[in-house]
Design an enzyme around this catalytic site. Structure first.
Site, PDB file in Angstrom:
ATOM      1  N   SER A  64      50.997  33.456  96.437  1.00 11.89           N
ATOM      2  CA  SER A  64      51.876  32.640  97.268  1.00 11.89           C
ATOM      3  C   SER A  64      52.938  31.974  96.401  1.00 11.89           C
ATOM      4  O   SER A  64      52.828  31.926  95.174  1.00 11.89           O
ATOM      5  CB  SER A  64      51.066  31.570  98.011  1.00 11.89           C
ATOM      6  N   ALA A  65      53.965  31.433  97.041  1.00 12.26           N
ATOM      7  CA  ALA A  65      55.031  30.739  96.320  1.00 12.26           C
ATOM      8  C   ALA A  65      54.470  29.485  95.644  1.00 12.26           C
ATOM      9  O   ALA A  65      53.553  28.843  96.163  1.00 12.26           O
ATOM     10  CB  ALA A  65      56.143  30.366  97.284  1.00 12.26           C
TER      11      ALA A  65
END
Length: 386
Positions: A64-65
């Site tokens: 994920s970011a």
């Protein structure tokens, strides 16, 4: 999902950007993020994108970011000794950061759908333990992963203090997720396109808080087998530490404490020593390369010589203004020299002429200096390769 902060040149700069944007707000979370280089969880050919605030996927491997992970870490409100369950544990990046906060007496479990991703996660975990000096700054709760669909966990499984789900959850699975949580526990999950924090305040009472809008791939629904029954996923055991492990933890803790006390008595001297997690993590100390410009020095000397040879006018008190002018001139030259040095430093920074001094791992040096057999030293170092 991501792109909330600017890309960094390295892991520390990425964390600086996340702090500036208030995605990272607590010191413990900052320390954990600085301790683990995000690029180490990328395949080699994709490392150039590691410090962008963007999600990354290659085959079954997914991250994920950074802004999402930081919001998750903050929302979990982690403390040493808690139990943590990561549903969709992926590369193990988040689980490893969580383990740095939980400490050796916590519980750190993960469930991942894909066996090849779990193999990759264990490779990354082994690399971190054996090669990263950051490992020695923390008491670590090593994660354990099992293969399976997180919607097929056995109903009689124990509950956890903290639970995170890394896939999109619809309302029909919300209660299932809540039941994995102890009373007083916290569940963080993407619930209908919103990262949501759910706190279990009682046996049948809950508090819900929406954090930010997110976009996650949905949970993969279980597939029925030929007999019409779904596969049951057993979670890892809540293992009791062996006496051997407890001894290693105690020895390392004592050495860290001793090193910290010595550094405290010495006014914090030394560079990059290990006395517990530093505020800024394993950052390199910059050393300036000093260079003087000869023409500036010669010009200063000439100016001072002329000032001494030419007397100045006398004031009403028979004080010589020339001395004041000389001091003022010298002060001006000093300021100019300082400005020049700052300009040189800026040029050196831009041209990459600042030299990096790697931190010294004092805990490692202390263990290696002990009068112990080499196999025992290596055991205390977790068989470190560096």
């Amino acid at each position: 999902m991501g792109g909330a902060v600017s890309a960094g040149e390295d892991n520390d700069e990425l964390i600086d950007n996340l702090k500036e944007a208030h995605y990272i707000r607590s010191e413990m979370v900052e320390q954990a993020f600085r301790a683990i280089d995000r690029a180490d969880y990328y395949l080699e050919e994709f490392r150039d994108n590691a410090y962008k605030d963007l999600a990354w996927r290659h085959g079954n491997i997914h991250l994920s970011a950074p802004c999402i992970y930081s919001e998750v870490m903050e929302a979990l409100d982690l403390q040493p000794g808690l139990s943590f369950l990561n549903l969709g544990s992926g590369t193990g990046y988040l689980s490893t950061m969580v383990g740095l906060i939980l400490g050796p007496f916590g519980v750190n479990h993960g469930v991942e759908l894909h066996a090849d991703v779990i193999e990759y996660a264990y490779q990354r975990l082994d690399f971190f333990i054996k090669t990263s000096d950051s490992f020695d700054k923390f008491e670590f709760c090593e994660p354990s992963f099992v293969v399976g669909n997180c919607l097929e966990i056995t109903p009689e499984s124990r509950q956890y203090d903290r639970v995170y789900c890394g896939a999109g959850v619809q309302r029909e699975h919300e209660d299932y997720m809540k039941n994995l949580l102890k009373v007083g526990g916290i569940l963080v999950l993407p619930l209908e396109e919103k990262l949501t924090k759910i706190t279990r305040t009682g046996y049948n009472t809950w508090e819900t808080k929406k954090i930010i809008a997110v976009s996650f791939a949905p949970l993969v629904l279980p597939k029925n087998r030929d007999n019409g029954k779904s596969k049951v996923v057993p979670l890892p055991m809540f293992e009791v530490r062996t006496l051997q492990d407890l001894a290693r933890i105690a020895i390392r803790h004592t050495l860290k404490k001793t090193v910290g006390q010595e550094r405290g008595r010495g006014g914090g001297g030394g560079r990059g020593g290990i006395g517990g997690p530093s505020k800024n993590g394993p950052r390199f100390k910059r050393r300036r390369v000093h260079r003087r410009r000869m023409d500036s020095v010669l010009l200063a000397n000439k100016h001072m010589f002329l000032n001494r040879m030419l007397p100045g006018p006398m004031d009403d008190n028979n004080n010589c203004d020339g001395a004041e002018e000389e001091r003022a001139d010298e002060g001006g030259l000093g300021g100019a020299a300082e400005d020049e040095e700052e300009e040189e430093e800026e040029e050196e920074r831009e041209s990459g002429e600042l030299r990096s001094e790697p931190a010294v791992n004092i805990l490692r040096e202390r263990i290696l200096s002990l009068p112990l057999p080499e196999p025992l030293k290596m055991y205390l170092l977790y068989y470190r390769e560096k």
